[in-house]
Every structure is written in structure tokens, then in C-alpha cells.
Write a protein that holds these residues in place. Structure first.
Motif, PDB file in Angstrom:
ATOM      1  N   ALA A 158       8.239   1.960   9.687  1.00 14.44           N
ATOM      2  CA  ALA A 158       9.322   1.193   9.441  1.00 14.44           C
ATOM      3  C   ALA A 158      10.147   0.818  10.903  1.00 14.44           C
ATOM      4  N   GLY A 159      10.576  -0.425  10.742  1.00 10.67           N
ATOM      5  CA  GLY A 159      11.283  -0.671  12.169  1.00 10.67           C
ATOM      6  C   GLY A 159      12.856  -0.531  11.735  1.00 10.67           C
ATOM      7  N   THR A 160      13.754  -0.365  12.789  1.00  8.68           N
ATOM      8  CA  THR A 160      14.966  -0.315  12.802  1.00  8.68           C
ATOM      9  C   THR A 160      15.621  -1.119  14.146  1.00  8.68           C
ATOM     10  N   ALA A 161      16.717  -1.329  14.096  1.00  8.50           N
ATOM     11  CA  ALA A 161      17.401  -1.804  15.565  1.00  8.50           C
ATOM     12  C   ALA A 161      17.234  -1.134  16.582  1.00  8.50           C
ATOM     13  N   ASP A 162      16.987   0.392  16.263  1.00  9.79           N
ATOM     14  CA  ASP A 162      16.998   1.385  17.214  1.00  9.79           C
ATOM     15  C   ASP A 162      15.564   1.815  17.745  1.00  9.79           C
ATOM     16  N   GLY A 163      14.590   1.542  16.985  1.00 11.52           N
ATOM     17  CA  GLY A 163      13.188   1.849  17.129  1.00 11.52           C
ATOM     18  C   GLY A 163      12.357   1.985  15.960  1.00 11.52           C
ATOM     19  N   LEU A 164      11.347   2.715  15.892  1.00 10.70           N
ATOM     20  CA  LEU A 164      10.375   2.765  14.692  1.00 10.70           C
ATOM     21  C   LEU A 164      10.400   4.124  14.245  1.00 10.70           C
ATOM     22  N   LEU A 165      10.398   4.089  12.729  1.00 12.38           N
ATOM     23  CA  LEU A 165      10.324   5.216  12.047  1.00 12.38           C
ATOM     24  C   LEU A 165       9.098   5.508  11.395  1.00 12.38           C
ATOM     25  N   LEU A 166       8.604   6.743  11.861  1.00  6.40           N
ATOM     26  CA  LEU A 166       7.301   7.031  11.515  1.00  6.40           C
ATOM     27  C   LEU A 166       7.516   8.106  10.182  1.00  6.40           C
ATOM     28  N   LEU A 167       7.221   7.568   9.106  1.00  7.90           N
ATOM     29  CA  LEU A 167       7.581   8.375   7.851  1.00  7.90           C
ATOM     30  C   LEU A 167       6.436   8.851   6.981  1.00  7.90           C
ATOM     31  N   ASP A 168       6.551  10.100   6.590  1.00 13.24           N
ATOM     32  CA  ASP A 168       5.431  10.917   5.890  1.00 13.24           C
ATOM     33  C   ASP A 168       5.708  10.474   4.413  1.00 13.24           C
ATOM     34  N   CYS A 169       4.684   9.609   3.638  1.00  4.92           N
ATOM     35  CA  CYS A 169       4.454   9.344   2.670  1.00  4.92           C
ATOM     36  C   CYS A 169       4.542  10.264   1.396  1.00  4.92           C
ATOM     37  N   ARG A 170       3.969  11.517   2.091  1.00  2.00           N
ATOM     38  CA  ARG A 170       3.550  12.722   1.017  1.00  2.00           C
ATOM     39  C   ARG A 170       5.149  13.306   0.698  1.00  2.00           C
ATOM     40  N   ALA A 171       6.067  13.071   1.675  1.00  2.00           N
ATOM     41  CA  ALA A 171       7.385  13.616   1.374  1.00  2.00           C
ATOM     42  C   ALA A 171       8.325  12.501   0.804  1.00  2.00           C
ATOM     43  N   ALA A 172       7.832  11.575   0.286  1.00  2.00           N
ATOM     44  CA  ALA A 172       8.552  10.448  -0.323  1.00  2.00           C
ATOM     45  C   ALA A 172       8.397  10.461  -1.872  1.00  2.00           C
ATOM     46  N   SER A 197       1.331  -1.695  -4.225  1.00  2.52           N
ATOM     47  CA  SER A 197       2.807  -1.641  -3.600  1.00  2.52           C
ATOM     48  C   SER A 197       3.603  -0.692  -4.064  1.00  2.52           C
ATOM     49  N   ALA A 198       4.402   0.005  -3.485  1.00  2.00           N
ATOM     50  CA  ALA A 198       5.372   0.940  -4.156  1.00  2.00           C
ATOM     51  C   ALA A 198       6.852   0.761  -3.296  1.00  2.00           C
ATOM     52  N   THR A 199       7.809   1.031  -4.043  1.00  2.00           N
ATOM     53  CA  THR A 199       9.207   1.548  -3.349  1.00  2.00           C
ATOM     54  C   THR A 199       8.913   2.822  -2.949  1.00  2.00           C
ATOM     55  N   LEU A 200       9.323   3.075  -1.672  1.00  2.00           N
ATOM     56  CA  LEU A 200       9.328   4.608  -1.151  1.00  2.00           C
ATOM     57  C   LEU A 200      10.965   5.033  -0.863  1.00  2.00           C
ATOM     58  N   ARG A 201      11.236   6.489  -1.268  1.00  2.44           N
ATOM     59  CA  ARG A 201      12.609   6.912  -1.035  1.00  2.44           C
ATOM     60  C   ARG A 201      12.291   8.426  -0.238  1.00  2.44           C
ATOM     61  N   PHE A 228       0.666  -1.125  -0.024  1.00  2.00           N
ATOM     62  CA  PHE A 228       0.020   0.007   0.079  1.00  2.00           C
ATOM     63  C   PHE A 228       0.839   1.293   0.151  1.00  2.00           C
ATOM     64  N   GLY A 229       2.241   1.220  -0.427  1.00  2.00           N
ATOM     65  CA  GLY A 229       2.914   2.262  -0.365  1.00  2.00           C
ATOM     66  C   GLY A 229       2.276   3.234  -1.428  1.00  2.00           C
ATOM     67  N   ALA A 230       1.716   2.941  -2.494  1.00  2.00           N
ATOM     68  CA  ALA A 230       1.304   3.836  -3.565  1.00  2.00           C
ATOM     69  C   ALA A 230       0.158   4.925  -2.878  1.00  2.00           C
ATOM     70  N   ARG A 250       7.535   8.042  -4.748  1.00  2.08           N
ATOM     71  CA  ARG A 250       6.968   6.862  -4.897  1.00  2.08           C
ATOM     72  C   ARG A 250       7.050   5.849  -6.284  1.00  2.08           C
ATOM     73  N   ILE A 251       7.563   4.664  -6.149  1.00  2.00           N
ATOM     74  CA  ILE A 251       7.765   3.926  -7.333  1.00  2.00           C
ATOM     75  C   ILE A 251       7.082   2.905  -7.356  1.00  2.00           C
ATOM     76  N   GLY A 252       6.146   2.925  -8.463  1.00  5.13           N
ATOM     77  CA  GLY A 252       5.225   1.531  -8.551  1.00  5.13           C
ATOM     78  C   GLY A 252       5.735   0.166  -9.178  1.00  5.13           C
ATOM     79  N   THR A 253       5.138  -0.740  -8.655  1.00  2.00           N
ATOM     80  CA  THR A 253       6.024  -2.132  -9.160  1.00  2.00           C
ATOM     81  C   THR A 253       5.626  -2.257 -10.678  1.00  2.00           C
TER      82      THR A 253
END
Length: 337
Positions: A127-141, A153-157, A118-120, A143-146
Motif C-alpha cells: 500500500a502507498g502512503t505519502a511517507d512511503g510504502l507499507l508492506l502488509l501481511d494479509c494473513r494478519a488481516a 477482491s476484498a477489503t482488508l483490515r 486479489f485481496g481474498a 478479509r471482507i469479500g465483495t
């Protein structure tokens, strides 16, 4: 009570026509707001915090219903994300939240969440990391569809300036366990509906003067499909049998490994028994089988999770039978699990 209530909304808001429209780019806000306004995003929150205070076992049939209706918004992910954020003491933002299945920093500081379910369309990604969770705003990313038909689904940068500070209280292992468990339940729901549609088609379709469902070869294929659906459902339910609001990693691994294995087999059998009509855009079967294939790989396929179950078995001091007995009784494992 909650399952029946949400079933009514899902059936009303996510008709096959509505699913096709949202996949084609229509705004899902009306349907999403109907779910949010009814309070279904806070099912795991405590009652004194404005939630329903459900257990994971209570949540399981609701997630199965979401899969059954091929819901084209991250409802299950948002419920899980809110439970994860609550562990960090962070209020969940309004809007659709999805779970990233991977989180990779690049040398230039860009953060990449590849093939995010549902990245699209999601508003936020957890997103999870070893140090904790990242709450990321998709509107600032970016979006690259599959490129896959109907895939959400989409790859987010994200560029360095848009990356939040990790929130302690949960890690990438918790996100992955949730992703595996919830997709196992979604697969169980979609597979059950695919099985029902296929059985009905075999009863209705006639060849050589009788229903094709009366032929022994067809009955054999239906029986095998039913076995896989039942196994996937039982395995998925294991992941929701623990206390608290966090699925255990081992039961989540078992659930995702078995349900992902079943997903491809159920989809293949359904299309084989339906024949040419099953792959057409106008026929609703593809709304479900496409999701079975998508959910099979989301947060790890059977190849990924079977390896991890095997590693847990090898690391266990118990024999195989005892290991399986403990795992299926949903007893928390020691060590990395």
C-alpha cells in the motif's frame, strides 16, 4: 522470447476449469509456484540482481497475455510490487503480492485497504502512503469479500499491532500509477480475447439460413467493438513506453481512462451479440467480462482518471493539441504529474 514462454505456462496452468476452481477456493499454489520457479516474478529486476532486466515496453505484451488468459492470481501486481520494493531497498517476500488501491487509517488505529484486487487470496499487500510504502501481511488481516460471484477482491483490515513502518523510496502516487497502467494492459488483453470469441460466435451462429455475422447490423456492432479494443490497446501501451521501471502518471491516467471506458462497452456488446448463452456459468465468456468490469474500477475508473487528465490539461501552459502531442509522445510532465 519471454512472452512466448509465459504464454505457454499460462495456457497450461490457467485453463477455464482451473480458473473456476481457484475462484471457488482451490489452492493456487501449484500454478503460482510454476510462475515463480520460472523466474517470471523478477522480470523488471536487473540481471545482476537475478532478474530479467526487461524494460516497461518489453513487459507490456506480457501483461496483455495475463489479461488474455484471465489469470486468477496477482501475477501482474506481484511483478509491479517487486519493482516498487526494489526502489526502497527492501527484498520482496515470497508469495503473492497485490497492490492496494487505497489505504485509510481509522480513528482507532485500524488500517483499511478497501476493495483490494486479489485481496481474498494474496499473501501480502503493498500500500502507498505519502511517507512511503507499507508492506502488509494479509494473513494478519481481516478479509471482507465483495459478495460478487467469483470476485477475488476484498477489503482488508489490520489492527494497529500489525501495521509496518513506511518504506521510503516510493509513494502512493507511484502505486496508483502502477495500478492504473497494469490494469489498462490487463483490460486490453481480456478485451481482445472477448472480441475474438464474439467474432467467432457470430461466424458460427446461423439464423434464417446464414451466419449472423453476415448481417449488416451485427457487422456494425463488431466494428464498433473492434474500434474500442484497438483504442484501449494503444492507450495501454502508452503507459509502458517510458524509461525505467515506473509508469508516468499522465500516460497511466490516459491509459486507464480509455481502457476503462472501453471495458464496459466491449463487455456489453459481447453479451448482446452472444445472446442468452453469454451469461451462463458454463460458457467461458463470463470469465473475461466479469474481469473487465472488475478491472474497470480497480485503481480508479474512467471517471476518476479523466478528471485528473483534465486537471493536468488545465494546469498546462500548452494548448490542447500540444498537450495531447506531448502526452502521447510519453514526455514526462512537470508539476504534480
Amino acid at each position: 522470447m519471454f512472452t512466448e514462454a509465459i504464454e505457454a505456462i499460462l495456457q497450461d496452468q490457467f485453463t477455464p476449469a482451473a480458473i473456476r476452481a481457484i475462484e471457488a477456493g482451490a489452492d493456487p499454489a501449484t500454478a503460482w509456484n510454476a510462475l515463480a520457479d520460472a523466474g517470471f516474478l523478477e522480470l523488471l529486476a536487473a540481471e545482476d540482481a537475478g532478474g530479467a532486466g526487461l524494460s516497461l515496453s518489453d513487459l507490456f505484451p506480457i501483461f496483455v497475455a495475463i489479461g488474455h488468459h484471465a489469470v486468477p492470481v496477482p501475477l501482474a501486481q506481484s511483478i509491479a510490487a517487486r519493482a516498487l520494493l526494489a526502489r526502497t531497498g527492501t527484498a520482496a517476500p515470497a508469495g503473492m503480492i497485490t497492490l492496494a488501491q487505497s489505504c485509510r487509517p481509522e480513528p482507532d488505529g485500524t488500517l483499511v485497504c478497501a476493495y483490494t484486487p486479489f485481496g481474498a487470496i494474496a499473501d501480502f499487500t503493498l500500500a502507498g502512503t505519502a511517507d512511503g510504502l507499507l508492506l502488509l501481511d494479509c494473513r494478519a488481516a481481516e478479509r471482507i469479500g465483495t459478495g460478487v460471484h467469483g470476485s477475488q477482491s476484498a477489503t482488508l483490515r489490520w489492527l494497529p499491532g500489525h501495521i509496518a513502518t513506511p518504506l521510503p523510496g516510493a509513494t502512493s502516487a507511484d502505486v496508483q500509477a502502477w495500478g492504473a497502467a497494469l490494469h489498462a494492459a490487463l483490460i486490453a488483453g481480456a478485451a481482445a480475447r472477448v472480441g475474438a470469441m464474439t467474432l467467432q460466435y457470430c461466424q458460427d451462429r446461423s439464423q434464417f439460413g446464414k451466419s449472423i455475422g453476415k448481417y449488416q447490423a451485427i457487422q456494425h456492432q463488431l466494428a464498433v467493438m473492434t474500434e474500442h479494443i484497438a483504442a484501449a490497446t494503444v492507450a495501454a501501451e502508452l503507459a509502458f513506453g517510458t524509461n525505467g521501471t515506473q509508469p508516468q502518471r499522465l500516460t497511466a491516467a490516459l491509459a486507464k481512462a480509455r481502457s476503462s471506458e472501453a471495458a464496459q462497452l466491449v463487455a456489453a456488446s459481447a453479451h448482446g451479440l452472444h445472446g442468452a448463452i453469454g451469461v451462463t456459468e458454463e460458457y467461458d465468456l463470463q470469465l473475461l467480462t466479469r474481469r473487465l468490469h472488475d478491472w474497470r474500477t480497480a485503481h480508479g475508473s474512467e471517471a476518476c482518471w479523466s478528471v485528473q487528465v483534465g486537471e493536468a490539461l488545465l494546469a498546462s501552459e500548452a494548448g490542447t493539441v500540444e498537450f495531447v502531442r506531448k502526452a502521447t509522445r510519453m514526455e514526462e510532465q512537470s508539476g504534480a504529474w
